[in-house]
Design an enzyme around this catalytic site. Structure first.
Site, PDB file in Angstrom:
ATOM      1  N   HIS A   1       0.829  -1.207   0.000  1.00 25.34           N
ATOM      2  CA  HIS A   1       0.000   0.000   0.000  1.00 25.34           C
ATOM      3  C   HIS A   1       0.862   1.255   0.000  1.00 25.34           C
ATOM      4  O   HIS A   1       0.587   2.216  -0.710  1.00 25.34           O
ATOM      5  CB  HIS A   1      -0.880   0.015   1.257  1.00 25.34           C
ATOM      6  CG  HIS A   1      -2.074  -0.854   1.132  1.00 25.34           C
ATOM      7  ND1 HIS A   1      -2.580  -1.582   2.180  1.00 25.34           N
ATOM      8  CD2 HIS A   1      -2.863  -1.111   0.080  1.00 25.34           C
ATOM      9  CE1 HIS A   1      -3.640  -2.244   1.770  1.00 25.34           C
ATOM     10  NE2 HIS A   1      -3.827  -1.981   0.501  1.00 25.34           N
TER      11      HIS A   1
ATOM     12  N   CYS B   1       0.976  -4.751 -21.650  1.00 20.41           N
ATOM     13  CA  CYS B   1       0.410  -4.072 -20.479  1.00 20.41           C
ATOM     14  C   CYS B   1       1.192  -4.367 -19.199  1.00 20.41           C
ATOM     15  O   CYS B   1       0.742  -4.023 -18.113  1.00 20.41           O
ATOM     16  CB  CYS B   1      -1.064  -4.420 -20.306  1.00 20.41           C
ATOM     17  SG  CYS B   1      -1.355  -6.170 -20.017  1.00 20.41           S
TER      18      CYS B   1
END
Ligand code: PEP
Ligand code: MG
Length: 533
Positions: free
Chosen positions: A182, A493
């Site tokens: 995070h 990607c």
């Protein structure tokens, strides 16, 4: 003069920082034991209340992903399953601080020793929760870091990151940590330089005579403590050249990407949460090249309506530009409770399309949501981790069945073009097996790790995990050539698409379509403009 100390790590958020080193780790709270178990219980209760209150306040001042992180922490703190064992230990005679530390450490150990990046990344949240309550127990506010400091330690708590004023510069260098954590995500979105994986062989506590000045190079992944004058000068040059490249890059954002020779390259964005598009001006990109849907499968399996709303939001944002949504790629480094299975080697196990096909009742819900969402824009759907033709066929057949069922009921739906990720070497080596798919999208993160047998999240083999290895580039070039010959669109990607150092090689390999993280959009376009093909 002591010798400089030079450590290598993995870049998690590109940039440069020069400043004093701030040691994150010696944060041991002092606590005075109480007279009775009832008092200990009250002390812990109060400390949890204080930590909860702080979190709630921080949530009000935060939005987006950061608020989600804090809300996760708040929910954990309010969960009796987490706090219960600590209160039980107090009843058995332990003081509150020891009881809390013991209970949380047991929980954290489970996360830390997981062989899956996703769970290790969540360990930082658990440590954060532990330390917030310990601080509240000892009534010790966190030692303040000097402005512009480089935070050094095992890991950094998300709340610590959010409470820090980064406007004066500074950065983060972690012994452990993960580029998927995070905090790494927050650092990238706020432009705070960060490296991870310096390893246990780095410093214990940083030597006192070296903490004065540290140079953090989070573009290449290194930190120098107590640098020589020549190193400081070279560092400042690299740092200002990086800053100049960044601001020059911003001027490319609004324009379509073209090389020096005038070759057009389509640049799309990779997103996960639908709110990711809120901060992106749709005119600056060519659509969404990858929407990962694993995030929807967080705590519980999402129902059709939740998924439909998430997909529709992104499609409506994109207007007539294409949005490629990938069916759930759970497993590997992205476990989903209640869906993925415990495996010895999850990167080679039941992940991606393999798991979706093994659990058709879960897969069909996603398929229905996608068919309905397709009405609202230019949707393309792709399957992750396809290795053999049969997987594509079975997945496409499920789409056809659900479409037929909708047609009988008169539900508005559209069958989107169906393509596949090229991330398993079997597909890259023999793309002709898949010549009936609507498009290919190269997943260079996984393709590289499988070709090089070097895990994408392991710092000790990071030198092997390179897209620029000739074997990886040759596969990419041959898929691009196959796509051109057969008129099957091929894009890429994986993270390499947004890496200015890799972009020239990707264009040389024949790619004309890249999908990058939004924070790299400008840098990617600027790097394309420097290519002379
Ligand atoms: C990849 O493997 O390159 C990719 C884009 O997928 P993910 O990173 O989600 O595995
Ligand atoms: Mg992948």
């Amino acid at each position: 003069m002591p010798e400089p100390l030079r450590l290598k790590g993995i870049p998690a958020s590109a940039g440069y920082a020069e400043g004093p080193l701030f040691n994150l780790d010696p944060d041991v709270a002092r606590y005075r034991s109480k007279a009775t178990a009832a008092d200990e219980r009250l002390a812990l209760d109060t400390a949890i209340g204080t930590a909860t209150g702080r979190l709630a306040k921080l949530i009000q001042a935060t939005e987006g992903d950061a608020a989600d992180i804090l809300e996760f922490q708040l929910a954990m703190l309010e969960d009796d399953a987490l706090t219960g064992p600590a209160f039980a230990a107090i009843a058995a005679g332990q003081p509150a601080d020891a009881a809390w530390r013991q209970a949380l450490d047991a929980e954290i150990a489970g996360y830390e020793t997981s062989d899956q990046d996703y769970f290790r990344a969540r360990a930082a949240d658990m440590r954060d929760i532990r330390d917030q309550v310990l601080r509240a127990l000892s009534d010790d506010s966190a030692a303040a870091a000097p402005a512009g400091a480089i935070f050094y330690g095992e890991d950094i708590a998300p709340t610590r990151f959010l409470e820090t004023d980064w406007s004066a510069g500074g950065g983060i260098a972690l012994k452990a940590g993960s580029a998927a954590s995070h905090v790494a995500m927050l650092a990238r979105s706020r432009g705070v330089p960060m490296i991870v994986g310096l390893g246990a062989v780095g410093l214990g506590a940083p030597p006192a005579d070296l903490v004065g000045v540290a140079l953090l190079d989070a573009e290449h992944g290194g930190i120098v403590l107590g640098p020589t004058r020549a190193e400081v000068e070279a560092f400042r040059q690299s740092s200002s050249s990086f800053a100049a490249r960044r601001s020059r890059a911003e001027t490319f954002l609004a324009r379509p990407a073209v090389t020096k020779a005038g070759t057009a390259v389509r640049v799309q964005v990779n997103i996960a949460d639908p709110s990711d598009v809120d901060g992106i001006d749709v005119s600056t990109c060519d659509g969404v090249g990858l929407m990962r849907t694993e995030f929807l499968f967080g705590k519980t399996l999402p129902d059709e309506e939740t998924q439909y709303r998430a997909y529709r939001k992104v499609l409506e944002w994109a207007g007539d530009k294409p949005v490629t949504i990938r069916t759930v790629d759970a497993g590997g480094d992205k476990p989903v409770p209640g869906f993925t299975v415990e495996e010895g080697n999850p990167f080679l196990g039941l992940r991606g399309i393999r798991l979706s096909l093994a659990r058709p009742e879960v897969f069909r819900v996603q398929i229905r949501a996608l068919l309905r969402a397709a009405v609202h824009g230019n949707l393309k759907v792709m399957f992750p981790m396809v290795a053999v033709w049969d997987e594509y066929q079975r997945a496409a057949a499920l789409f056809a069945e659900e479409q037929a069922a909708f047609a009988v009921r008169g539900v508005a739906q559209i069958m989107p073009p169906l393509g596949i990720m090229v991330e398993v070497p079997s597909v890259a080596i023999a793309p002709e097996v898949f010549s009936e798919v609507a498009f290919f999208s190269i997943g260079s993160n996984d393709l590289t790790q499988y070709v090089m047998a070097a895990a994408r999240d392991n710092a000790s083999v990071a030198h092997l995990n390179s897209i620029r290895n000739p074997a990886v580039l040759r596969l990419i070039a041959s898929v691009a050539a196959f796509g051109r010959a057969q008129e099957i669109p091929v894009s890429l990607c994986g993270d390499a698409g947004g890496d200015p150092a890799a972009i020239p090689a990707l264009i040389e390999a024949g790619l004309r379509e890249l999908s990058v993280v939004p924070a790299q959009l400008a840098m990617a376009k600027a790097a394309i403009a420097d290519v002379s093909i």
